[in-house]
Design an enzyme around this catalytic site. Sequence first.
Site, PDB file in Angstrom:
ATOM      1  N   SER A 286      -5.937  -3.425  13.883  1.00 23.82           N
ATOM      2  CA  SER A 286      -6.689  -2.234  14.257  1.00 23.82           C
ATOM      3  C   SER A 286      -7.436  -2.518  15.550  1.00 23.82           C
ATOM      4  O   SER A 286      -7.753  -3.675  15.862  1.00 23.82           O
ATOM      5  CB  SER A 286      -7.694  -1.877  13.162  1.00 23.82           C
ATOM      6  OG  SER A 286      -8.615  -0.901  13.607  1.00 23.82           O
TER       7      SER A 286
ATOM      8  N   SER B 220      -0.152   5.542  -1.022  1.00 26.59           N
ATOM      9  CA  SER B 220      -0.909   6.592  -0.339  1.00 26.59           C
ATOM     10  C   SER B 220      -0.905   6.378   1.164  1.00 26.59           C
ATOM     11  O   SER B 220      -0.499   5.322   1.658  1.00 26.59           O
ATOM     12  CB  SER B 220      -2.368   6.620  -0.841  1.00 26.59           C
ATOM     13  OG  SER B 220      -3.043   5.436  -0.478  1.00 26.59           O
ATOM     14  N   GLY B 221      -1.365   7.386   1.884  1.00 29.85           N
ATOM     15  CA  GLY B 221      -1.617   7.263   3.307  1.00 29.85           C
ATOM     16  C   GLY B 221      -0.430   6.812   4.126  1.00 29.85           C
ATOM     17  O   GLY B 221       0.702   7.287   3.963  1.00 29.85           O
TER      18      GLY B 221
ATOM     19  N   TYR C 204     -23.657 -10.369   7.838  1.00 33.55           N
ATOM     20  CA  TYR C 204     -22.759  -9.319   7.352  1.00 33.55           C
ATOM     21  C   TYR C 204     -23.136  -7.943   7.885  1.00 33.55           C
ATOM     22  O   TYR C 204     -24.276  -7.515   7.811  1.00 33.55           O
ATOM     23  CB  TYR C 204     -22.754  -9.262   5.823  1.00 33.55           C
ATOM     24  CG  TYR C 204     -21.737  -8.246   5.302  1.00 33.55           C
ATOM     25  CD1 TYR C 204     -20.416  -8.622   5.117  1.00 33.55           C
ATOM     26  CD2 TYR C 204     -22.101  -6.921   5.058  1.00 33.55           C
ATOM     27  CE1 TYR C 204     -19.468  -7.700   4.689  1.00 33.55           C
ATOM     28  CE2 TYR C 204     -21.155  -5.999   4.629  1.00 33.55           C
ATOM     29  CZ  TYR C 204     -19.839  -6.396   4.445  1.00 33.55           C
ATOM     30  OH  TYR C 204     -18.903  -5.495   4.027  1.00 33.55           O
TER      31      TYR C 204
ATOM     32  N   LEU D  99      -3.848  -7.276  -3.803  1.00 37.83           N
ATOM     33  CA  LEU D  99      -3.951  -8.296  -2.762  1.00 37.83           C
ATOM     34  C   LEU D  99      -5.183  -9.185  -2.895  1.00 37.83           C
ATOM     35  O   LEU D  99      -5.205 -10.291  -2.346  1.00 37.83           O
ATOM     36  CB  LEU D  99      -3.936  -7.639  -1.389  1.00 37.83           C
ATOM     37  CG  LEU D  99      -2.581  -7.068  -0.966  1.00 37.83           C
ATOM     38  CD1 LEU D  99      -2.750  -6.100   0.209  1.00 37.83           C
ATOM     39  CD2 LEU D  99      -1.611  -8.184  -0.597  1.00 37.83           C
TER      40      LEU D  99
ATOM     41  N   GLY E  95       0.815  -1.210   0.000  1.00 39.54           N
ATOM     42  CA  GLY E  95       0.000   0.000   0.000  1.00 39.54           C
ATOM     43  C   GLY E  95       0.842   1.250   0.000  1.00 39.54           C
ATOM     44  O   GLY E  95       0.533   2.242   0.660  1.00 39.54           O
TER      45      GLY E  95
ATOM     46  N   GLY F 239       1.135   3.981   4.112  1.00 39.49           N
ATOM     47  CA  GLY F 239       2.172   3.294   3.350  1.00 39.49           C
ATOM     48  C   GLY F 239       3.148   4.258   2.706  1.00 39.49           C
ATOM     49  O   GLY F 239       4.367   4.034   2.725  1.00 39.49           O
TER      50      GLY F 239
ATOM     51  N   THR G  90      -8.690  -9.468   0.981  1.00 37.49           N
ATOM     52  CA  THR G  90      -7.686  -8.429   0.738  1.00 37.49           C
ATOM     53  C   THR G  90      -6.780  -8.225   1.944  1.00 37.49           C
ATOM     54  O   THR G  90      -5.547  -8.260   1.837  1.00 37.49           O
ATOM     55  CB  THR G  90      -8.380  -7.103   0.384  1.00 37.49           C
ATOM     56  OG1 THR G  90      -9.230  -7.299  -0.749  1.00 37.49           O
ATOM     57  CG2 THR G  90      -7.354  -6.019   0.080  1.00 37.49           C
TER      58      THR G  90
ATOM     59  N   ASN H  16       0.860  -3.242   5.226  1.00 44.98           N
ATOM     60  CA  ASN H  16       0.133  -2.021   5.548  1.00 44.98           C
ATOM     61  C   ASN H  16      -1.185  -1.861   4.798  1.00 44.98           C
ATOM     62  O   ASN H  16      -2.108  -1.242   5.306  1.00 44.98           O
ATOM     63  CB  ASN H  16       1.062  -0.835   5.247  1.00 44.98           C
ATOM     64  CG  ASN H  16       0.332   0.480   5.125  1.00 44.98           C
ATOM     65  OD1 ASN H  16       0.067   1.154   6.111  1.00 44.98           O
ATOM     66  ND2 ASN H  16      -0.003   0.851   3.893  1.00 44.98           N
TER      67      ASN H  16
END
Length: 306
Positions: A162, A43-44, A184, A88, A40, A46, A135, A114
């Site tokens: 997390s 962006s962010g 779900y 992924l 990753g 990563g 993923t 990440n």
Amino acid sequence: MSLLSLVKGRRGASGFGYASTAEEVTAGVDLRGRTVLVTGVNSGLGLETARVMALRGARVVGLARSREKAAEALAPFGPDHAAVACELSEPATVRAAVDAVKGLGVTLDAMILNAGIMALPERTLKHGQELQFLTNHVGHFMLAMGLVDRVAERGRVVVLSSSAHRQAPSAGIAFDDLTLARSYTAWGAYGQSKLANLLFARWLSARFAGTGRTANAVHPGVIATNLGRHMSPIMRLASPIANALAFKTVPEGAATQCWAAVHPGAADLRGEYLADCNVDTSSANGRDLAMAERLARVTEEIVAKL
């Protein structure tokens, strides 16, 4: 002084805390001659992780959905880094990424898993698997286990989990309904994938027993990145973790994974759940090593069919 200011100013045993940044926790760490893999990377967290690893002298192997995205992200850091395509959720591209990294002939001093997706509003299946689980967990499991023999003798694997792992089904991993066909919810599915990340780190750490290699899981904090791109504006407001007052900046959010990956003070941590650059306590399910072992076996079965 506000409660938030007190929280941000608090530091733990490591000397770092909530408001520490990736640059701060790597200050004085010389990574010249070392190679760090980051998923990753475009962006962010990563991208910030890759930037700071390169700043400290590491060669970064950056993975993104396309090689072009990875190369664009790495370009500002100099010519010595390697861009690799890795979607992924597509087993063929994960296997191709493993081959590409092996083709570089590098030893990985750190592998920072990440990348991820979060809180899909609708249940989505791909290759017969719930997409967040596929993923966030299965893809990273395939990548890490494909490259495990390239991890250095004192190499570190850092898996992004997390605090949302606490929102997984009450029994933990729903082995009897893994795709969550009967139950779900956006956050329940995301929580299951993050619990899987945490259990994978615990399991991999046990697998590394007797070696100098380590594996740990990280809660980065709540950060306003494009991880939430699949969420509707209403969901962003309603999310139990989407409290803007508690958001970390991206440099703060990347700190714990950078600390875990390269700081000398984290070198002997094994199978831990880390937050704010310190050891933290996970849910009971997150400490269930029997569940971790079962998950590994089930994941291997899934991978064999993909």
